[in-house]
Design an enzyme around this catalytic site. Structure first.
Site, PDB file in Angstrom:
ATOM      1  N   GLU A  77       0.803  -1.231   0.000  1.00 10.39           N
ATOM      2  CA  GLU A  77       0.000   0.000   0.000  1.00 10.39           C
ATOM      3  C   GLU A  77       0.839   1.286   0.000  1.00 10.39           C
ATOM      4  OE1 GLU A  77      -4.210  -0.409   1.652  1.00 10.39           O
ATOM      5  OE2 GLU A  77      -2.899  -1.021   3.294  1.00 10.39           O
ATOM      6  N   HIS A  96      -0.844   5.605   7.557  1.00  9.36           N
ATOM      7  CA  HIS A  96      -1.973   4.748   7.189  1.00  9.36           C
ATOM      8  C   HIS A  96      -2.102   3.697   8.270  1.00  9.36           C
ATOM      9  CE1 HIS A  96      -4.739   2.098   5.304  1.00  9.36           C
ATOM     10  NE2 HIS A  96      -3.853   1.117   5.284  1.00  9.36           N
ATOM     11  N   HIS A  98      -5.049   0.918  10.662  1.00  7.55           N
ATOM     12  CA  HIS A  98      -6.323   0.210  10.772  1.00  7.55           C
ATOM     13  C   HIS A  98      -6.841   0.441  12.198  1.00  7.55           C
ATOM     14  CE1 HIS A  98      -4.119  -2.616   7.722  1.00  7.55           C
ATOM     15  NE2 HIS A  98      -4.532  -1.510   7.138  1.00  7.55           N
ATOM     16  N   HIS A 166     -11.624  -0.946   6.169  1.00  7.92           N
ATOM     17  CA  HIS A 166     -10.174  -1.091   6.053  1.00  7.92           C
ATOM     18  C   HIS A 166      -9.418  -0.290   7.116  1.00  7.92           C
ATOM     19  CE1 HIS A 166      -6.516  -0.430   3.132  1.00  7.92           C
ATOM     20  NE2 HIS A 166      -6.153  -0.791   4.339  1.00  7.92           N
TER      21      HIS A 166
HETATM   22 ZN    ZN Z   1      -4.190  -0.852   5.019  1.00 10.52          ZN
END
Ligand code: ZN
Length: 241
Positions: A77, A96, A98, A166
């Site tokens: 990612e 980024h 979760h 996500h």
């Molecule tokens: Zn992710």
């Protein structure tokens, strides 16, 4: 210390802090724009944030191509990071994650907004990027530049976005800023779920959000950062002048 040395140490610390504060687990990542070349960014090889060392950090072009990979496998990612740096010259760090308390807001249509002064930095309200809108059934991971750019477009000028089913992506003017917003995004989401269970919520007004954001400078960021460094067992480095 050079600007590059500073940022490499800062990224190792950011990974450890995000893990220690429960914002990332074995997954999630944080990058910084390269201090000497705004067309490149720095991001660890694919590894759990808590394990990351300085030699894990790889330099990438904005399209996610490694400059000197040396067998270090990249995060799939990484396109999230490059696409945001491409679109947002003001952004110097991207997280980024979760982050668990944010997930329900990505799937219920309930809008995440600041209800605590410390959470104003998440923005007036947090949008939700739904990969299914444009890309249909996927594994939900941002696996190419087209997906990264679509996400970056939805963020627009904002500091945060959720990603349906996500996680979340947070941008900042520095590594410390992006980590700060990430920690308070998780806290804000947790508090909003608790408040929703009690009844109607009086959120911060848009004017209050703007006033708090205008006060959130180096004093606030460094006070939190110093404490989080200590908790994560990392040295606190003075900012370069
Ligand atoms: Zn992710």
């Amino acid at each position: 210390m050079s600007k590059l040395d500073f940022i490499l140490e800062e990224l190792v610390t950011a990974n450890r802090i995000l893990a220690n504060e429960g914002i990332v687990d074995s997954f999630g990542h944080v990058s910084a724009r390269h201090p000497g070349n705004p067309q490149h960014f720095l991001l660890s090889r694919a590894r759990a944030p808590e394990r990351i060392e300085r030699d894990d950090i790889v330099e990438y072009t904005l399209d996610g191509t490694a400059i000197d990979e040396r067998g270090r496998a990249p995060y799939l990612e990484r396109f999230i990071h490059g696409a945001i740096y491409e679109m947002r010259p003001d952004v110097h760090a991207v997280v980024h994650n979760h982050s668990p308390s944010t997930i329900p807001f990505g799937v219920t249509g309930k809008t995440l907004k600041p209800l605590l002064h410390m959470c104003a930095s998440i923005g007036h309200e947090v949008p939700v990027w739904d990969s299914h809108d444009k890309f249909g059934d996927t594994a939900l991971l941002v696996s190419d530049m087209a997906m990264g750019r679509d996400l970056a477009h939805l963020i627009g000028p904002r500091p945060t976005t959720l990603m349906r089913g996500h996680g979340a992506t947070v941008v900042g003017r520095s590594v410390r800023h992006a980590v700060f917003v990430s920690v308070y995004l998780e806290l804000g989401a947790k508090l909003q779920m608790q408040a929703m269970a009690m009844g109607d919520i009086k959120f911060l007004t848009p004017g209050e959000v703007d006033k708090v954001i205008s006060r959130t400078g180096p004093y606030t960021l460094n006070r939190a950062w110093e404490n989080w460094c200590w908790r994560a067992g990392r040295p606190f480095q003075a900012e370069l002048g």
